[in-house]
Design a protein around this motif. Sequence first.
Motif: not given
Length: 497
Positions: A365-385
């Motif tokens: 259930t937590l996979r299909i309907f994750p109770a916390v659906p999103q969280v946020q981060r801010k990039v402080l320095n350029d970040f390679k992904n």
Amino acid sequence: MLLQLIFSAIFLYYLQRLFFYLKGVYRKYIFIAKIPGPPGKFLLGNALDIGDTSFSFSAALLRWADEERAKGHNLMRVWVGFRPLIIPLNGEALKPILDSTEELTKGDDYDLFIPWLGLGLLISTNGKWKSRRRMLTPTFHFAMLDGYVEKMDKHSKILVDILHDKTGKELDIYPYVKRCALDIICDTAMGTELDAQHDPNDPYVLAVGEFNQLAREQSFVWYNWIPGVWRFTKRSDEVRVLDTMTGFTKKVIADRISQHQSGELNFDGDVKGKRKAFLDMLIEMREANALSDEDIREEVDTFMFEGHDTTSSGIAWILWCLATNPEVQQKACQEVSAVFGDSDRSITVEDLKGMPYLEKVIKETLRIFPAVPQVQRKVLNDFKNGDYIIPAGTDIMITMLLVHHNSKAFPDHWKFDPERFDVDKAASRHAYDYVPFSAGVRNCIGQRFALYEEKLVVAWILRRFSLHTDRPMLSNTCGAETVLRPLLGVPVTLRSR
Ligand code: HEM
């Protein structure tokens, strides 16, 4: 002449600042433009497709994520007007983000909660967060969870007794679960019986509901983003609701401190049959000068907030998945019956360590309907992904809802299949393909508490009732708000067993 010189200097100063500002914007834009994502409209970006509800927002994100993954992309960019959001699409892209301790901080959207939660554990960063996390981790130790489980059991019994009178006709079970979760967190966090289940019109209970509604309006109704609008239209409601909520916790804390000081409460060895609440441990830290009264208030409110909305959304979706997947419900029910038979005995920690099938139901259930659906981060320095640079100042939206619907990790990803969490199958996935409680250093401190509570409440419901509906599981679309909200609530018919 002098005046002319002064004006020219001021003009040049601002011109230079504007130049550097535009240069920064341009640089940011160049990096972001390289990240793939849905085509946007001039000035509006993807805002029109996102719509103005959490449901249209989630549907658009899920669609775009599928499209981008089909093109082989791990990362996606969405423009909300001028604001770019960078969204990892699988565990591989997510790992460096969640594992980073230096380059990232919490995103701007958390500011909404500062007037209520202050800089408590959820929102604080750097040194303050580190020392708080170290200090609070023991409050979730196994020994503490024993005491919490007793309280969970007490309030769950009240829930099933209340539901006993509601059998035989369709009802939205979500508000009942929510009030039960609120009673549980109030009792475990503050040692106080709120009794929201018998008194749904208590001012604190109403204020928590109203705050959630205000947070929703502030996040999703576009005109509230115009500077000044919120301040003139809704700020006074917000202040009133916040006063009620923080006033309540401040009073509970003050009463509890005086009970400690008068010796009325003494927990050495659990005297007077009382169990320590989270607040009691904070008061002990206060006595050692580690926390001020305001520090305690922040943490208590953080746990009140994080500890009930999340679990009630989680339990609501589990009940919905059980009602819409009767064969799964039957298997879970058989497992619960094998443990408790027809008895009415309390559920213990030992019971909660068992029931492996129910645990898989909760995880799925937590996979299909994750109770916390999103969280946020801010990039402080350029970040390679991967192949991309996420420039400094950009927000990353870690959307569990999207990561969990990656068909490479979870084939036929909308199918409810608890067997996906058999140990051998789980081992073949990337560790970060499944992150309902986030991962890395800032993962959820309350995850064991949450899993115990979900298992316990659902086990009590299955001991007493079967759940029925004719609607299919996916007719209840989900809206990614602070927690994942079901569009229809949880409309089910309960039948006594
Ligand atoms: C199903 C239930 C729950 C889910 C899905 C969940 C999920 C999460 C997630 C995803 C985070 C990371 C937030 C971020 O990075 O911004 C988090 C953090 C946190 N959670 Fe939970 N949570 C649940 C229940 C609880 C409970 C019951 C408590 C407390 C009793 C709790 C307390 C916290 C706190 C204090 C943090 C911040 C931790 C830190 O930054 O060090 N959570 N939770």
